[in-house]
Design an enzyme around this catalytic site. Structure first.
Site, PDB file in Angstrom:
ATOM      1  N   ASP A 181       8.969   1.935  -0.831  1.00 33.86           N
ATOM      2  CA  ASP A 181       8.470   3.239  -1.280  1.00 33.86           C
ATOM      3  C   ASP A 181       8.544   4.198  -0.113  1.00 33.86           C
ATOM      4  O   ASP A 181       8.266   3.828   1.027  1.00 33.86           O
ATOM      5  CB  ASP A 181       7.017   3.124  -1.751  1.00 33.86           C
ATOM      6  CG  ASP A 181       6.868   2.107  -2.876  1.00 33.86           C
ATOM      7  OD1 ASP A 181       7.494   2.294  -3.921  1.00 33.86           O
ATOM      8  OD2 ASP A 181       6.147   1.111  -2.676  1.00 33.86           O
ATOM      9  N   ASP A 237      -4.823   3.667  -1.907  1.00 33.30           N
ATOM     10  CA  ASP A 237      -5.924   2.796  -2.303  1.00 33.30           C
ATOM     11  C   ASP A 237      -6.536   1.994  -1.146  1.00 33.30           C
ATOM     12  O   ASP A 237      -7.674   2.223  -0.751  1.00 33.30           O
ATOM     13  CB  ASP A 237      -5.532   1.899  -3.495  1.00 33.30           C
ATOM     14  CG  ASP A 237      -4.170   1.232  -3.344  1.00 33.30           C
ATOM     15  OD1 ASP A 237      -3.578   1.304  -2.246  1.00 33.30           O
ATOM     16  OD2 ASP A 237      -3.700   0.617  -4.318  1.00 33.30           O
ATOM     17  N   ASP A 248       9.936  -4.073  -2.781  1.00 33.18           N
ATOM     18  CA  ASP A 248      10.727  -2.848  -2.868  1.00 33.18           C
ATOM     19  C   ASP A 248      10.256  -1.888  -1.774  1.00 33.18           C
ATOM     20  O   ASP A 248       9.291  -2.179  -1.070  1.00 33.18           O
ATOM     21  CB  ASP A 248      10.584  -2.192  -4.255  1.00 33.18           C
ATOM     22  CG  ASP A 248       9.132  -2.112  -4.681  1.00 33.18           C
ATOM     23  OD1 ASP A 248       8.265  -1.803  -3.835  1.00 33.18           O
ATOM     24  OD2 ASP A 248       8.844  -2.358  -5.868  1.00 33.18           O
TER      25      ASP A 248
HETATM   26  P1  ATP Z   1       4.019  -3.981  -4.305  1.00 31.21           P
HETATM   27  O1  ATP Z   1       4.328  -5.034  -3.320  1.00 31.21           O
HETATM   28  O2  ATP Z   1       3.426  -4.505  -5.562  1.00 31.21           O
HETATM   29  O3  ATP Z   1       5.132  -2.989  -4.561  1.00 31.21           O
HETATM   30  P2  ATP Z   1       2.709  -1.666  -3.204  1.00 31.21           P
HETATM   31  O4  ATP Z   1       1.529  -1.557  -2.291  1.00 31.21           O
HETATM   32  O5  ATP Z   1       4.003  -1.134  -2.711  1.00 31.21           O
HETATM   33  O6  ATP Z   1       2.807  -3.170  -3.621  1.00 31.21           O
HETATM   34  P3  ATP Z   1       3.024   0.136  -5.405  1.00 31.21           P
HETATM   35  O7  ATP Z   1       2.420   0.072  -6.745  1.00 31.21           O
HETATM   36  O8  ATP Z   1       4.493  -0.004  -5.248  1.00 31.21           O
HETATM   37  O9  ATP Z   1       2.280  -0.957  -4.540  1.00 31.21           O
HETATM   38  O10 ATP Z   1       2.546   1.509  -4.760  1.00 31.21           O
HETATM   39  C1  ATP Z   1       3.014   1.993  -3.518  1.00 31.21           C
HETATM   40  C2  ATP Z   1       1.873   2.608  -2.729  1.00 31.21           C
HETATM   41  O11 ATP Z   1       1.331   3.718  -3.469  1.00 31.21           O
HETATM   42  C3  ATP Z   1       0.683   1.710  -2.484  1.00 31.21           C
HETATM   43  O12 ATP Z   1       0.864   0.902  -1.363  1.00 31.21           O
HETATM   44  C4  ATP Z   1      -0.440   2.705  -2.307  1.00 31.21           C
HETATM   45  O13 ATP Z   1      -0.404   3.275  -1.023  1.00 31.21           O
HETATM   46  C5  ATP Z   1      -0.080   3.783  -3.298  1.00 31.21           C
HETATM   47  N1  ATP Z   1      -0.708   3.518  -4.616  1.00 31.21           N
HETATM   48  C6  ATP Z   1      -0.149   2.914  -5.683  1.00 31.21           C
HETATM   49  N2  ATP Z   1      -0.997   2.852  -6.714  1.00 31.21           N
HETATM   50  C7  ATP Z   1      -2.136   3.440  -6.305  1.00 31.21           C
HETATM   51  C8  ATP Z   1      -3.389   3.720  -6.924  1.00 31.21           C
HETATM   52  N3  ATP Z   1      -3.637   3.345  -8.162  1.00 31.21           N
HETATM   53  N4  ATP Z   1      -4.325   4.388  -6.193  1.00 31.21           N
HETATM   54  C9  ATP Z   1      -4.054   4.771  -4.917  1.00 31.21           C
HETATM   55  N5  ATP Z   1      -2.907   4.531  -4.303  1.00 31.21           N
HETATM   56  C10 ATP Z   1      -1.950   3.894  -4.958  1.00 31.21           C
HETATM   57 MG    MG Z   2       5.866  -1.016  -3.793  1.00 32.13          MG
END
Ligand code: ATP
Ligand code: MG
Length: 428
Positions: free
Chosen positions: A67, A144, A65
Site C-alpha cells: 500500500d 488503526d 501486498d
Molecule cells: P494486510 O497484510 O492484511 O494487507 P494491512 O495492514 O496492509 O494488512 P490493509 O487493509 O491493506 O491492511 O490496509 C492498509 C493500511 O491502511 C493499514 O495498515 C492501516 O494503516 C490502514 N487501515 C486499513 N483499514 C483501516 C481501518 N479500518 N481503520 C484505520 N486504518 C486502516
Molecule cells: Mg495491505
C-alpha cells in the site's frame, strides 16, 4: 485536526530510522510498487510505502501486498499512471495495475473535527466518509494500529514513526492509536482487524486495546453485511484460521459473525467444536502448502450443526429427509445473510456439500459412478472425511470412497462387488 482525540497518545515528533537503522531494502519491494513510488516522486509528490508492507518487511516477512500513501490527489495519481483507476466512495483510492499486481495508492488524509457538521461521522461516532485530505503528519493518526502506521519514504529510504510502532513491533503488541473506545466507535471493524493481526503475527493485543472489545461488539451490527463478509474472508483464508477462531470465540466475536452457532444443542457442542477445529486446521494446512481453498467449505462447516438442529426438528414434524434438508438449509442461510452477505455462488456450494452427504451411502454401481462426476464431489468428500469419527459418519465409508476415487476400472468393479456382498450379508 481533532488533535485532542488522537495526538495525545503518540509522539508529536517522529522517530526517523535512516536507511542504516532498519532492514528494509528496495530488493524486497515489488517492481510495481517501486514504479509507483518513483513515479509519484518524479512528479514532485511525496510517496511512502505504508501499512502492512512496511510492517511485514520490518518483521522480515513477505508482505501480502504493498500500500502506498502520497500527497498527490486521486485525480493527479490517475493522470500520472495511465494504468490506474479511481475506486471507492468511503475512501477514494487509486488502483494502479501492473499485470496481475495491483497497487493501492491513497492520498494522505486528516482526521475529522467531530463538531463540524460535515464531518461524515454518525451519531454513534462512526466514520461514514473519510475524504478530508491532509499531510503525512496528519495521516498517521487516522490509521488503526501503531504497527500499521509506519511510513517508508522513497525520498531517502527512511522509516518514519510517529506512534512508537517500531517499538511495538519489537515487543510484539497490537495497540490502537488514540483512545480505543473512540477508535472502535469510528470503525467497529477495527475489533476484527485487531484479532486478525494478532493471530497472523502471533502478537498480543495490549490490555487497553483489548478490554473495551466485549462491551462494544454490538457496534458491528451497524456494519454492512457486504463489508463484514469481506472481512471474514480475510480472517479465515490467510493461513491462521484456527488462531483467529480461538481469539474471536474468546471475546464473543465469533458468535456475532455466526449467530446460529450460539444455539447448538449441548449434546452436539463437543462434536461441533472438534469438527470446526479440524476444518480450520486443515484449511491452514492447505494454505501453508499453496493448495487452493474454497471459502464455502468453512462456511458449510460452521453452519452444519446449526443446520442439523433445524433439520432434526423438521424430521420430528414428519418431513422427509430431502424436504427437511432443504428447509433447514434455506432457514440457516437466510438467517446468516442478515449478518454476512455471502455471495450466491458460495451459498450454492454450501447447499451442494450438505445435500451430497446423504448420497455417499448409496453405492450402487450407477449412483456411485454418477456421484464421482458431480462438480462439488471433491468438496463434499472432504467434508465427509472431516465428519468421520466425530460426527458418527463411518470411517469405513470414507475409506471406501477414498479408494473408489483413485481406482482404475477393474478396481472399481471389485470395490462395487465388495459393497454388494456386504449388503447381501447384512440382509441375511
Ligand atoms: P494486510 O497484510 O492484511 O494487507 P494491512 O495492514 O496492509 O494488512 P490493509 O487493509 O491493506 O491492511 O490496509 C492498509 C493500511 O491502511 C493499514 O495498515 C492501516 O494503516 C490502514 N487501515 C486499513 N483499514 C483501516 C481501518 N479500518 N481503520 C484505520 N486504518 C486502516
Ligand atoms: Mg495491505
Amino acid at each position: 485536526m481533532n488533535s485532542s482525540l488522537h495526538v495525545s497518545d503518540g509522539l508529536k515528533q517522529p522517530i526517523v530510522y535512516s536507511r542504516k537503522d532498519h532492514i528494509i531494502s528496495r530488493k524486497q519491494i515489488s517492481n510495481a510498487a517501486l514504479r509507483v513510488l518513483y513515479g509519484l516522486n518524479d512528479n514532485g509528490y511525496r510517496a511512502c510505502l505504508v501499512g502492512g508492507g512496511v510492517r511485514d518487511l520490518l518483521l522480515g516477512r513477505a508482505p501480502k501486498d504493498f500500500d502506498i500513501a502520497t500527497d498527490a490527489r486521486p485525480e493527479k495519481i490517475r493522470e500520472i499512471f495511465k494504468n490506474s483507476r479511481l475506486i471507492g466512495r468511503r475512501f477514494r483510492l487509486a488502483h494502479v495495475r501492473f499485470g496481475r499486481e495491483l497497487i493501492e495508492v491513497a492520498t494522505f488524509r486528516s482526521s475529522h473535527e467531530i463538531s463540524s457538521p460535515d464531518a461524515g461521522i454518525s451519531q454513534q461516532g462512526q466514520i461514514l466518509r473519510d475524504n478530508v485530505y491532509g499531510t503525512l503528519e496528519e495521516d498517521v493518526w487516522r490509521r488503526d494500529f501503531t504497527i500499521n502506521a509506519l511510513y517508508y519514504d522513497i525520498r531517502d529510504f527512511s522509516v518514519i514513526d510517529y506512534v512508537g510502532g517500531v517499538g511495538d513491533l519489537r515487543q510484539g503488541v497490537i495497540k490502537l492509536i488514540g483512545k480505543p473506545v473512540v477508535r472502535y466507535r469510528e470503525d467497529p471493524v477495527r475489533m476484527l482487524r485487531a484479532i486478525r493481526f494478532a493471530a497472523k503475527l502471533g502478537f498480543n493485543i495490549t490490555r487497553s486495546t483489548m478490554s473495551p472489545i466485549p462491551s462494544l461488539i454490538h457496534l458491528l451490527n451497524e456494519i454492512s453485511p457486504a463489508r463484514l463478509f469481506d472481512e471474514t474472508m480475510k480472517l479465515f483464508n490467510a493461513g491462521h484460521a484456527l488462531a483467529v477462531y480461538e481469539r474471536l470465540f474468546e471475546v464473543g466475536l465469533f458468535t456475532l459473525l455466526y449467530p446460529s452457532t450460539g444455539r447448538i444443542q449441548n449434546s452436539e457442542l463437543d462434536y461441533h467444536n472438534k469438527f470446526v477445529r479440524k476444518a480450520l486446521l486443515n484449511t491452514d494446512h492447505r494454505i501453508l502448502h499453496d493448495k487452493s481453498v474454497n471459502p464455502a467449505f468453512l462456511i458449510s462447516v460452521f453452519l452444519w450443526y446449526p443446520m442439523k438442529t433445524i433439520y432434526s426438528a423438521e424430521i420430528h414434524r414428519g418431513k422427509n429427509r430431502k424436504d427437511a434438508l432443504r428447509i433447514a438449509s434455506e432457514k440457516i442461510l437466510r438467517e446468516q445473510a442478515r449478518v454476512l452477505a455471502i455471495p450466491r455462488r458460495f451459498t450454492q456450494t454450501v447447499r451442494d456439500i450438505w445435500e451430497l452427504q446423504a448420497r455417499f451411502s448409496n453405492r450402487s454401481p450407477k449412483r456411485a459412478a454418477r456421484l464421482l462426476e458431480v462438480p462439488k464431489f471433491r468438496a463434499a468428500y472432504d467434508f465427509l472425511a472431516l465428519r468421520a469419527g466425530d460426527d458418527r459418519a463411518s470411517l469405513k465409508l470414507v475409506d471406501w470412497w477414498t479408494r473408489f476415487q483413485s481406482a482404475d476400472s477393474e478396481e472399481r468393479k471389485r470395490l462395487l462387488q465388495e459393497v454388494k456382498h456386504t449388503e447381501m450379508r447384512r440382509k441375511k
